[in-house]
Write a protein that holds these residues in place. Sequence first.
Motif, PDB file in Angstrom:
ATOM      1  N   UNK A 454      11.047 -23.443 -35.071  1.00 31.81           N
ATOM      2  CA  UNK A 454      11.881 -23.076 -35.610  1.00 31.81           C
ATOM      3  C   UNK A 454      12.292 -22.536 -36.152  1.00 31.81           C
ATOM      4  N   UNK A 455      13.154 -21.287 -36.380  1.00 32.18           N
ATOM      5  CA  UNK A 455      13.705 -20.138 -36.949  1.00 32.18           C
ATOM      6  C   UNK A 455      13.659 -20.452 -38.511  1.00 32.18           C
ATOM      7  N   UNK A 499      26.420 -20.509 -45.642  1.00 37.36           N
ATOM      8  CA  UNK A 499      27.490 -20.118 -44.802  1.00 37.36           C
ATOM      9  C   UNK A 499      26.720 -20.286 -42.648  1.00 37.36           C
ATOM     10  N   UNK A 500      25.566 -20.078 -43.288  1.00 35.59           N
ATOM     11  CA  UNK A 500      24.465 -20.714 -41.591  1.00 35.59           C
ATOM     12  C   UNK A 500      24.140 -21.802 -41.728  1.00 35.59           C
ATOM     13  N   UNK A 501      24.315 -22.778 -42.317  1.00 39.97           N
ATOM     14  CA  UNK A 501      23.001 -23.920 -42.279  1.00 39.97           C
ATOM     15  C   UNK A 501      24.045 -25.169 -41.666  1.00 39.97           C
ATOM     16  N   UNK A 502      23.334 -25.614 -40.885  1.00 37.48           N
ATOM     17  CA  UNK A 502      24.328 -27.159 -39.783  1.00 37.48           C
ATOM     18  C   UNK A 502      24.342 -27.964 -40.897  1.00 37.48           C
ATOM     19  N   UNK A 514      18.231 -28.053 -33.231  1.00 32.35           N
ATOM     20  CA  UNK A 514      19.965 -28.098 -33.465  1.00 32.35           C
ATOM     21  C   UNK A 514      20.581 -27.994 -34.248  1.00 32.35           C
ATOM     22  N   UNK A 515      19.677 -27.079 -35.720  1.00 27.10           N
ATOM     23  CA  UNK A 515      20.816 -26.424 -37.308  1.00 27.10           C
ATOM     24  C   UNK A 515      20.681 -24.697 -36.304  1.00 27.10           C
ATOM     25  N   UNK A 516      18.939 -23.970 -35.562  1.00 31.56           N
ATOM     26  CA  UNK A 516      19.305 -22.918 -36.085  1.00 31.56           C
ATOM     27  C   UNK A 516      20.079 -22.500 -34.704  1.00 31.56           C
ATOM     28  N   UNK A 517      20.549 -23.802 -33.516  1.00 29.57           N
ATOM     29  CA  UNK A 517      21.695 -23.740 -32.607  1.00 29.57           C
ATOM     30  C   UNK A 517      23.068 -23.756 -33.488  1.00 29.57           C
TER      31      UNK A 517
END
Length: 615
Positions: A454-455, A499-502, A514-517
């Motif tokens: 996971x990134x 700003x980029x976090x799910x 899914x949060x990476x996507x």
Amino acid sequence: MLDYNELEGTVPSAISNCSSLVHLSAEGNGITGVIPAGIAALPKIQVINLSHNKLSGYLATSFFCNGSVYPPSLQIVQLGFNAFAEILHPQSSRCFSSLRVLDIQHNQIHGDFPFFLTDNSALSSLDLSGNLFSGTIPSSIGNLLRLEQLRIGNNSFEGNIPASLSSLSSLITLDLSGNNLSGKIPENLTVLPKLVNFNVSNNKLEGQIPVKLGYHFNDPSDFSGNQGLCGEPLNRKCERTGNGKNRLIMFIAVSASGGLLLASCCCFYIYALLRWRRKLKEKAAGEKKHSPARVSSRTSGSRGSGNNAGPKLVMFNNRITVAETIEATREFDEENVLSRTRHGVLFKACYSDGMLLSICRLPDRSLDENTFRKEAESLGRVKHRNLTVLRGYYAGPPDLRLLAYDYMPNGNLATLLQEASHQDGGHVLNWPMRHLVALGIARGLAFLHAASIIHGDVKPQNVLFDADFEAHLSDFGLDKLTVATPAEPSSSTSIGTIGYVAPEATLTGEATRQSDIYSFGIVLLELLTGKKSLMFSQDEDIVKWVKRQLQRGQISELLEPGLLELDPESSEWEEFLLGVKVGLLCTAPDPLDRPTMTDTVFMLEGCRVDQISLS
């Protein structure tokens, strides 16, 4: 900050009385008129950004600080893409004694080069491109020892390129294109150690391109438009001068000397070979009785040094000592910092033999040595063309933890998008390049997910570009090597960047595929529209904004200026719409509705638009 809010009218003159003002930013609006006098003399002002407006008038009046009782605090001035007509007056120099960035590109400013700026030892970025400057480039420009960016293209400068530019050892970008410069390209420009971007096209230069310069910058467009230039990479042969008879005599003499030298070398080689064979036979019996065990170690030896050269950086393909690495980063000097992440600080390392690496220094006391080595060895086996590959590591006292990566000379996606927004016609990021960047990020992330990695922090700053502008996803797999320590607490979290976090990751505090996507979807929408995720209010984010434009049929509002030339009837237009819809799919509120990265790659590689539907 009032950026991109469709503001009109003039800058209120009362703003010159705001003694506590630190940062004035109203980029990308429709503001007209002049900048009120006295703003630059405010006691705490550090940043003035009024670029991409309709301002005009004289800068000298606005930036006059000689009568100010306060010491200058101004560090960044960005006034590009306006209609200013007159350059700053030398009396404005006091305003700029602390200036680090001056960007006045694409105005209508005329006059000579602002020579008073060359007395500013703090200046690191100067952009005068796209104006009406004339005269010569002063040799005193060599005084700007901290200068990293010099862009003065598309003006009317004339005369020779000053040889004093070779003194600018920190220079990364040098753009002199589109002027009337003449003479030869100085040979000593080849000594600039950090120079990555170089352009002297469309001038009146002549003579041979310095060989080393042509080798490092092998794109003909960097030198084109100079009828008198010859050599590589222009593939234009230089005319030879001199007496043909003398050249023939010199050739014969050199050939004869070379023949004698070759014969001598052959004799010596044969003699040494016979002597070596004789000694080998004499020692054969002794070696049968005494066969010492051969010791091999991945950390032993170094380039040109023995086993006592000090601790070694464990490299998977070659060997480098830690001492060499510390020297290559100038003892982890602040000037060599490339970026700061939540896992550590990335330094540029310039080795004595010309090799470049990026060295990530992790926080002290990250992990014990044995565990660190095990995890680093595992991470070093993760290899993909769109990932930054770990080339080596070091773990040793006193709590020093280092990771070595390939150096990426063309920066990151955040910087590239910023530069693209300032280009007329979008030459930096056209559609084919944006498409390739999106595919590269998607392929790299899909590979990580296939490897069960996971990134956790997909964002433009973590997309780096090599010399060919191929995208490489970075800063992954480091959670097992260190405890995250955000370098920017206001924007970084343990699960990514604001700003980029799910949404679900914010609630659970756990990063997932899914949060990476979701993070990839935000990056994709930024890449396609040029809008920053953080420029929206709390009530509206980039996803809602894109959906609203699609619902209204205002698709042209989604286009970055560099993409406005896309033909609605072309396949590229369909690819753009596909990319937008893929971005919306990846940012679906329900994680289960998001496609996998493998499916995302498939869609970006050529799935038709009508095969994707949005609810």
